[in-house]
Design a protein around this motif. Sequence first.
Motif, short mmCIF file in Angstrom:
data_model
loop_
_atom_site.label_atom_id
_atom_site.label_comp_id
_atom_site.label_asym_id
_atom_site.label_seq_id
_atom_site.Cartn_x
_atom_site.Cartn_y
_atom_site.Cartn_z
N ARG A 19 0.82 -1.22 0.00
CA ARG A 19 0.00 0.00 0.00
C ARG A 19 0.85 1.27 0.00
O ARG A 19 0.31 2.36 -0.17
CB ARG A 19 -0.89 0.04 1.25
CG ARG A 19 -1.97 -1.03 1.29
CD ARG A 19 -2.76 -0.95 2.60
NE ARG A 19 -3.83 -1.91 2.65
CZ ARG A 19 -5.08 -1.69 2.22
NH1 ARG A 19 -5.40 -0.51 1.74
NH2 ARG A 19 -5.99 -2.63 2.29
N PRO A 28 -9.64 3.35 -1.65
CA PRO A 28 -9.49 3.93 -2.99
C PRO A 28 -9.35 5.45 -2.97
O PRO A 28 -10.25 6.17 -2.56
CB PRO A 28 -10.79 3.50 -3.69
CG PRO A 28 -11.18 2.23 -3.01
CD PRO A 28 -10.79 2.42 -1.57
N PRO A 88 -4.89 8.13 -7.19
CA PRO A 88 -4.73 6.68 -7.28
C PRO A 88 -3.37 6.21 -6.77
O PRO A 88 -2.39 6.95 -6.80
CB PRO A 88 -4.86 6.41 -8.79
CG PRO A 88 -5.06 7.70 -9.46
CD PRO A 88 -4.97 8.80 -8.47
N LEU A 144 -1.60 0.22 -7.94
CA LEU A 144 -2.91 -0.40 -7.79
C LEU A 144 -4.03 0.49 -8.32
O LEU A 144 -5.18 0.03 -8.43
CB LEU A 144 -3.18 -0.73 -6.32
CG LEU A 144 -2.17 -1.66 -5.63
CD1 LEU A 144 -2.48 -1.79 -4.16
CD2 LEU A 144 -2.15 -3.02 -6.31
N MET A 174 -7.09 2.73 -8.32
CA MET A 174 -8.17 2.86 -7.34
C MET A 174 -8.60 1.49 -6.80
O MET A 174 -9.56 1.40 -6.04
CB MET A 174 -9.38 3.56 -7.97
CG MET A 174 -9.15 5.04 -8.22
SD MET A 174 -8.96 5.98 -6.66
CE MET A 174 -8.91 7.66 -7.29
N ASP A 175 -7.87 0.45 -7.18
CA ASP A 175 -8.21 -0.90 -6.72
C ASP A 175 -7.52 -1.18 -5.39
O ASP A 175 -6.66 -2.06 -5.28
CB ASP A 175 -7.79 -1.91 -7.78
CG ASP A 175 -8.30 -3.32 -7.47
OD1 ASP A 175 -9.27 -3.43 -6.68
OD2 ASP A 175 -7.73 -4.29 -8.01
N VAL A 176 -7.89 -0.40 -4.37
CA VAL A 176 -7.31 -0.53 -3.03
C VAL A 176 -8.44 -0.87 -2.06
O VAL A 176 -9.38 -0.08 -1.90
CB VAL A 176 -6.62 0.78 -2.59
CG1 VAL A 176 -6.08 0.66 -1.17
CG2 VAL A 176 -5.51 1.16 -3.56
N THR A 177 -8.36 -2.01 -1.44
CA THR A 177 -9.41 -2.39 -0.48
C THR A 177 -9.26 -1.59 0.80
O THR A 177 -8.14 -1.22 1.19
CB THR A 177 -9.32 -3.89 -0.15
OG1 THR A 177 -8.01 -4.17 0.35
CG2 THR A 177 -9.58 -4.73 -1.39
#
Length: 354
Positions: A27, A42, A155, A159, A161-164
Amino acid sequence: MPTTAIDDTSVAVLNAVAHALEIDQTRAARHAEYGYTWWIAPGLRQLVSVETSAPDGARCLRIETPVWKRADAGAIAPLLEALRQHARGAAVLHAPESGTVSLVSRLPLPASATASRARALAGTGAIQAYLAAWAWGEARTQFGERASPWRDAIPHPELGMDVTPDPVLSYRDRVLRPGAAERDGAYADALLAATTDAIERSGLGLMPRRHADDGPITFAVDVGPTLGYLEVGLIDGPVDARSLGVVFTVPGHLTEARGEACGFELLLRQLAPGATDWVLGSWVPVPRRDGRPGFGLNHGLFLPIALAPADIGPEVAAAAARTVETVRAWFDDGAPAPVAVPVAETDAARRLVA
Protein backbone atom coordinates in the motif's frame (compact mmCIF):
# COMPACT_ATOMS: atom_id res chain seq x y z
CA MET A 1 9.24 1.41 3.78
CA PRO A 2 12.14 3.63 2.65
CA THR A 3 15.47 2.58 4.10
CA THR A 4 18.07 4.37 1.96
CA ALA A 5 19.48 7.91 1.82
CA ILE A 6 18.18 8.82 5.28
CA ASP A 7 19.64 8.34 8.72
CA ASP A 8 18.97 5.20 10.74
CA THR A 9 16.94 6.99 13.43
CA SER A 10 14.52 8.45 10.90
CA VAL A 11 14.17 5.05 9.25
CA ALA A 12 13.38 3.58 12.67
CA VAL A 13 10.68 6.21 13.22
CA LEU A 14 9.04 5.55 9.85
CA ASN A 15 9.16 1.80 10.38
CA ALA A 16 7.75 2.17 13.91
CA VAL A 17 4.67 3.92 12.52
CA ALA A 18 4.29 1.29 9.80
CA HIS A 19 4.49 -1.47 12.42
CA ALA A 20 2.03 0.22 14.80
CA LEU A 21 -0.56 0.81 12.06
CA GLU A 22 0.17 -2.57 10.42
CA ILE A 23 0.78 -0.94 7.05
CA ASP A 24 1.13 -3.48 4.26
CA GLN A 25 4.12 -2.45 2.13
CA THR A 26 2.10 -3.02 -1.04
CA ARG A 27 0.00 0.00 0.00
CA ALA A 28 2.98 2.31 0.48
CA ALA A 29 5.11 4.39 -1.89
CA ARG A 30 8.04 6.58 -1.08
CA HIS A 31 7.14 10.22 -1.70
CA ALA A 32 10.15 12.07 -0.31
CA GLU A 33 13.54 11.52 1.25
CA TYR A 34 12.10 11.49 4.76
CA GLY A 35 8.77 9.75 4.39
CA TYR A 36 6.22 7.66 2.54
CA THR A 37 2.61 7.77 1.46
CA TRP A 38 0.28 4.87 2.03
CA TRP A 39 -3.23 4.21 0.71
CA ILE A 40 -6.04 3.48 3.17
CA ALA A 41 -8.88 3.01 0.66
CA PRO A 42 -9.49 3.93 -2.99
CA GLY A 43 -7.93 7.36 -3.46
CA LEU A 44 -7.57 7.95 0.30
CA ARG A 45 -3.93 8.33 1.27
CA GLN A 46 -1.82 9.39 4.24
CA LEU A 47 1.62 10.98 4.35
CA VAL A 48 4.05 9.90 7.08
CA SER A 49 7.29 11.85 7.40
CA VAL A 50 10.10 12.80 9.76
CA GLU A 51 11.08 16.46 10.08
CA THR A 52 14.71 17.15 11.01
CA SER A 53 14.95 20.93 10.73
CA ALA A 54 14.49 21.88 14.41
CA PRO A 55 17.32 24.13 15.67
CA ASP A 56 18.18 21.72 18.49
CA GLY A 57 18.36 18.74 16.12
CA ALA A 58 15.18 17.14 17.47
CA ARG A 59 13.06 15.10 15.11
CA CYS A 60 9.32 15.50 14.64
CA LEU A 61 6.86 12.91 13.41
CA ARG A 62 4.30 14.39 11.02
CA ILE A 63 1.25 12.50 9.76
CA GLU A 64 -1.13 14.16 7.32
CA THR A 65 -4.28 12.95 5.56
CA PRO A 66 -5.60 15.04 2.64
CA VAL A 67 -9.40 15.27 2.67
CA TRP A 68 -10.72 17.91 0.23
CA LYS A 69 -9.50 20.33 -2.41
CA ARG A 70 -11.45 23.24 -3.93
CA ALA A 71 -14.35 22.41 -1.60
CA ASP A 72 -17.26 24.80 -1.15
CA ALA A 73 -16.39 26.41 2.21
CA GLY A 74 -20.01 27.23 3.03
CA ALA A 75 -21.26 23.74 2.22
CA ILE A 76 -18.61 21.90 4.23
CA ALA A 77 -18.69 24.28 7.24
CA PRO A 78 -20.79 21.91 9.42
CA LEU A 79 -18.49 19.00 8.51
CA LEU A 80 -15.43 21.09 9.38
CA GLU A 81 -16.95 21.87 12.76
CA ALA A 82 -17.58 18.17 13.36
CA LEU A 83 -14.04 17.28 12.30
CA ARG A 84 -12.55 19.84 14.68
CA GLN A 85 -14.68 18.50 17.50
CA HIS A 86 -13.75 14.85 16.95
CA ALA A 87 -10.19 15.07 15.60
CA ARG A 88 -8.57 14.70 19.00
CA GLY A 89 -4.96 13.83 18.33
CA ALA A 90 -4.99 15.81 15.07
CA ALA A 91 -5.73 19.29 13.74
CA VAL A 92 -7.98 20.32 10.87
CA LEU A 93 -5.90 22.36 8.44
CA HIS A 94 -8.35 24.38 6.32
CA ALA A 95 -7.23 26.95 3.77
CA PRO A 96 -10.50 28.80 2.98
CA GLU A 97 -9.27 30.50 -0.20
CA SER A 98 -8.28 27.23 -1.89
CA GLY A 99 -10.88 25.00 -0.26
CA THR A 100 -8.10 22.61 0.77
CA VAL A 101 -8.67 20.56 3.92
CA SER A 102 -6.40 18.02 5.57
CA LEU A 103 -5.96 16.39 8.96
CA VAL A 104 -2.50 16.68 10.47
CA SER A 105 -0.62 15.58 13.58
CA ARG A 106 2.88 16.73 14.49
CA LEU A 107 4.88 15.42 17.44
CA PRO A 108 8.42 16.24 18.57
CA LEU A 109 10.25 13.01 19.42
CA PRO A 110 12.62 12.89 22.41
CA ALA A 111 16.12 11.69 21.60
CA SER A 112 15.91 9.16 24.43
CA ALA A 113 12.86 7.38 23.00
CA THR A 114 12.49 8.40 19.37
CA ALA A 115 11.20 5.20 17.78
CA SER A 116 9.21 4.01 20.79
CA ARG A 117 7.43 7.38 21.09
CA ALA A 118 6.61 7.31 17.38
CA ARG A 119 5.20 3.80 17.79
CA ALA A 120 3.09 4.86 20.78
CA LEU A 121 1.57 7.91 19.08
CA ALA A 122 1.20 6.50 15.57
CA GLY A 123 -2.47 5.93 16.38
CA THR A 124 -3.10 9.62 15.70
CA GLY A 125 -2.81 8.59 12.05
CA ALA A 126 -5.53 5.99 12.57
CA ILE A 127 -7.82 8.70 13.98
CA GLN A 128 -7.17 10.79 10.87
CA ALA A 129 -7.91 7.84 8.58
CA TYR A 130 -11.22 7.11 10.29
CA LEU A 131 -12.34 10.75 10.19
CA ALA A 132 -11.27 11.32 6.58
CA ALA A 133 -13.30 8.30 5.48
CA TRP A 134 -16.23 9.55 7.58
CA ALA A 135 -15.99 13.04 6.04
CA TRP A 136 -16.04 11.65 2.51
CA GLY A 137 -19.06 9.51 3.34
CA GLU A 138 -20.95 12.37 4.98
CA ALA A 139 -20.25 14.73 2.08
CA ARG A 140 -21.49 12.13 -0.39
CA THR A 141 -24.65 11.57 1.69
CA GLN A 142 -25.41 15.28 2.01
CA PHE A 143 -24.34 16.59 -1.40
CA GLY A 144 -24.37 13.56 -3.71
CA GLU A 145 -22.18 13.65 -6.80
CA ARG A 146 -21.52 17.35 -6.24
CA ALA A 147 -19.06 16.37 -3.50
CA SER A 148 -17.06 13.89 -5.58
CA PRO A 149 -14.78 16.50 -7.25
CA TRP A 150 -13.92 17.92 -3.83
CA ARG A 151 -12.20 14.73 -2.71
CA ASP A 152 -8.43 15.01 -2.61
CA ALA A 153 -8.20 11.54 -4.10
CA ILE A 154 -5.14 10.22 -5.92
CA PRO A 155 -4.73 6.68 -7.28
CA HIS A 156 -2.08 4.36 -5.92
CA PRO A 157 0.91 4.35 -8.35
CA GLU A 158 0.53 0.61 -9.06
CA LEU A 159 -2.91 -0.40 -7.79
CA GLY A 160 -4.79 2.64 -9.06
CA MET A 161 -8.17 2.86 -7.34
CA ASP A 162 -8.21 -0.90 -6.72
CA VAL A 163 -7.31 -0.53 -3.03
CA THR A 164 -9.41 -2.39 -0.48
CA PRO A 165 -10.26 -0.55 2.77
CA ASP A 166 -7.51 -1.11 5.33
CA PRO A 167 -8.19 -2.52 8.83
CA VAL A 168 -6.86 0.78 10.26
CA LEU A 169 -10.39 2.10 9.75
CA SER A 170 -11.50 -0.17 12.62
CA TYR A 171 -8.69 1.08 14.91
CA ARG A 172 -11.18 3.05 17.02
CA ASP A 173 -13.03 -0.10 18.09
CA ARG A 174 -10.01 -2.41 18.16
CA VAL A 175 -7.52 -0.20 19.99
CA LEU A 176 -8.73 3.21 21.19
CA ARG A 177 -11.86 2.17 23.04
CA PRO A 178 -10.41 -0.94 24.76
CA GLY A 179 -7.19 0.96 25.57
CA ALA A 180 -9.07 3.87 27.11
CA ALA A 181 -11.23 1.54 29.20
CA GLU A 182 -8.15 -0.32 30.44
CA ARG A 183 -6.30 2.87 31.38
CA ASP A 184 -9.23 4.76 32.88
CA GLY A 185 -8.90 5.29 36.62
CA ALA A 186 -5.48 5.26 38.26
CA TYR A 187 -3.44 5.41 35.04
CA ALA A 188 -5.38 8.36 33.62
CA ASP A 189 -5.48 10.16 36.97
CA ALA A 190 -1.70 9.82 37.36
CA LEU A 191 -1.17 11.20 33.85
CA LEU A 192 -3.42 14.17 34.62
CA ALA A 193 -1.65 14.83 37.93
CA ALA A 194 1.80 14.66 36.32
CA THR A 195 0.74 17.16 33.66
CA THR A 196 -0.85 19.67 36.04
CA ASP A 197 2.06 19.37 38.50
CA ALA A 198 4.54 20.09 35.71
CA ILE A 199 2.53 23.15 34.61
CA GLU A 200 2.53 24.49 38.17
CA ARG A 201 6.25 23.84 38.69
CA SER A 202 7.13 25.53 35.40
CA GLY A 203 5.44 28.78 36.43
CA LEU A 204 3.40 28.81 33.22
CA GLY A 205 0.03 28.66 34.96
CA LEU A 206 -1.12 31.06 37.67
CA MET A 207 -3.68 30.51 40.44
CA PRO A 208 -4.90 26.97 39.56
CA ARG A 209 -8.58 26.36 40.20
CA ARG A 210 -10.50 23.10 40.07
CA HIS A 211 -14.13 23.34 38.91
CA ALA A 212 -15.30 20.13 40.61
CA ASP A 213 -13.91 16.99 42.17
CA ASP A 214 -13.50 15.36 38.76
CA GLY A 215 -13.56 18.50 36.60
CA PRO A 216 -10.75 20.26 34.73
CA ILE A 217 -8.16 22.41 36.44
CA THR A 218 -7.94 25.98 35.11
CA PHE A 219 -4.79 28.11 35.10
CA ALA A 220 -4.49 31.76 34.14
CA VAL A 221 -1.71 32.35 31.60
CA ASP A 222 0.01 35.60 30.67
CA VAL A 223 0.18 36.01 26.88
CA GLY A 224 1.27 39.64 26.76
CA PRO A 225 -1.66 41.87 25.77
CA THR A 226 -4.15 39.78 27.73
CA LEU A 227 -4.56 36.83 30.07
CA GLY A 228 -5.45 33.45 28.63
CA TYR A 229 -6.85 30.36 30.29
CA LEU A 230 -5.37 26.88 30.29
CA GLU A 231 -7.75 24.05 31.20
CA VAL A 232 -6.39 20.57 31.87
CA GLY A 233 -8.65 17.56 32.26
CA LEU A 234 -9.79 14.14 31.06
CA ILE A 235 -12.38 14.35 28.30
CA ASP A 236 -14.54 11.66 26.69
CA GLY A 237 -15.12 11.50 22.94
CA PRO A 238 -16.74 9.21 20.38
CA VAL A 239 -13.56 8.59 18.36
CA ASP A 240 -10.68 8.86 20.83
CA ALA A 241 -12.80 7.37 23.68
CA ARG A 242 -10.95 9.39 26.36
CA SER A 243 -8.15 11.92 26.12
CA LEU A 244 -5.95 14.08 28.27
CA GLY A 245 -6.97 17.55 27.12
CA VAL A 246 -5.02 20.78 27.51
CA VAL A 247 -7.25 23.54 26.15
CA PHE A 248 -5.80 27.04 25.78
CA THR A 249 -8.20 29.98 25.37
CA VAL A 250 -7.26 33.55 24.41
CA PRO A 251 -10.25 35.82 25.16
CA GLY A 252 -11.18 38.34 22.49
CA HIS A 253 -13.75 40.28 20.52
CA LEU A 254 -12.92 39.08 17.01
CA THR A 255 -15.51 38.37 14.37
CA GLU A 256 -15.95 34.67 13.73
CA ALA A 257 -14.40 34.99 10.25
CA ARG A 258 -11.38 36.81 11.68
CA GLY A 259 -11.09 34.15 14.36
CA GLU A 260 -10.99 31.46 11.66
CA ALA A 261 -8.24 33.36 9.84
CA CYS A 262 -6.23 33.86 13.04
CA GLY A 263 -6.53 30.17 13.87
CA PHE A 264 -5.22 29.23 10.41
CA GLU A 265 -2.32 31.66 10.88
CA LEU A 266 -1.37 30.15 14.23
CA LEU A 267 -1.59 26.58 12.97
CA LEU A 268 0.72 27.43 10.07
CA ARG A 269 3.20 28.80 12.58
CA GLN A 270 3.02 25.56 14.56
CA LEU A 271 3.63 23.52 11.41
CA ALA A 272 6.43 25.71 10.03
CA PRO A 273 9.82 24.07 9.33
CA GLY A 274 11.95 24.26 12.44
CA ALA A 275 9.01 24.74 14.81
CA THR A 276 8.84 22.44 17.82
CA ASP A 277 5.13 22.77 18.62
CA TRP A 278 2.91 19.75 19.16
CA VAL A 279 -0.14 19.64 16.90
CA LEU A 280 -2.80 17.36 18.38
CA GLY A 281 -5.85 19.57 17.98
CA SER A 282 -7.23 22.59 16.14
CA TRP A 283 -7.48 26.34 16.66
CA VAL A 284 -11.12 27.47 16.60
CA PRO A 285 -12.98 30.73 17.32
CA VAL A 286 -15.06 30.53 20.52
CA PRO A 287 -17.75 32.95 21.79
CA ARG A 288 -16.89 35.19 24.73
CA ARG A 289 -17.59 33.60 28.11
CA ASP A 290 -19.36 36.71 29.42
CA GLY A 291 -22.05 36.55 26.71
CA ARG A 292 -21.00 39.77 25.01
CA PRO A 293 -20.48 39.82 21.22
CA GLY A 294 -17.20 38.62 19.82
CA PHE A 295 -14.98 35.58 19.61
CA GLY A 296 -11.71 34.57 21.19
CA LEU A 297 -9.37 31.77 20.12
CA ASN A 298 -9.27 28.27 21.48
CA HIS A 299 -6.58 25.61 20.97
CA GLY A 300 -6.94 21.99 22.00
CA LEU A 301 -4.05 19.63 22.64
CA PHE A 302 -5.71 16.22 22.96
CA LEU A 303 -3.68 13.11 23.71
CA PRO A 304 -5.78 9.91 23.57
CA ILE A 305 -5.32 7.95 26.80
CA ALA A 306 -5.01 4.71 24.84
CA LEU A 307 -1.85 6.07 23.15
CA ALA A 308 -0.28 7.99 26.05
CA PRO A 309 2.96 6.66 27.60
CA ALA A 310 2.88 6.81 31.40
CA ASP A 311 5.83 9.26 31.60
CA ILE A 312 4.62 11.79 29.02
CA GLY A 313 2.94 14.27 31.42
CA PRO A 314 5.89 16.69 31.70
CA GLU A 315 6.26 16.67 27.92
CA VAL A 316 2.58 17.60 27.52
CA ALA A 317 3.11 20.48 29.96
CA ALA A 318 6.12 21.64 27.94
CA ALA A 319 4.02 21.39 24.77
CA ALA A 320 1.37 23.63 26.35
CA ALA A 321 4.09 26.16 27.20
CA ARG A 322 5.29 26.06 23.60
CA THR A 323 1.75 26.86 22.38
CA VAL A 324 1.64 29.87 24.70
CA GLU A 325 5.04 31.02 23.36
CA THR A 326 3.74 30.74 19.80
CA VAL A 327 0.84 33.07 20.68
CA ARG A 328 3.17 35.51 22.40
CA ALA A 329 5.45 35.57 19.35
CA TRP A 330 2.41 36.07 17.12
CA PHE A 331 1.44 39.16 19.14
CA ASP A 332 5.04 40.41 19.11
CA ASP A 333 5.09 40.12 15.32
CA GLY A 334 2.15 42.50 15.02
CA ALA A 335 -0.98 40.38 15.31
CA PRO A 336 -3.93 42.46 16.53
CA ALA A 337 -4.58 41.80 20.18
CA PRO A 338 -8.02 40.16 20.41
CA VAL A 339 -9.09 42.21 23.42
CA ALA A 340 -11.83 44.81 23.69
CA VAL A 341 -9.86 47.47 25.57
CA PRO A 342 -6.17 48.30 26.00
CA VAL A 343 -4.49 46.51 28.87
CA ALA A 344 -2.40 48.57 31.26
CA GLU A 345 1.28 47.75 31.59
CA THR A 346 1.03 45.70 34.76
CA ASP A 347 2.32 42.31 35.70
CA ALA A 348 0.15 39.22 35.27
CA ALA A 349 -0.60 38.83 38.99
CA ARG A 350 -1.99 42.39 39.25
CA ARG A 351 -4.12 41.88 36.15
CA LEU A 352 -5.52 38.71 37.70
CA VAL A 353 -6.56 40.51 40.85
CA ALA A 354 -8.04 43.36 38.83
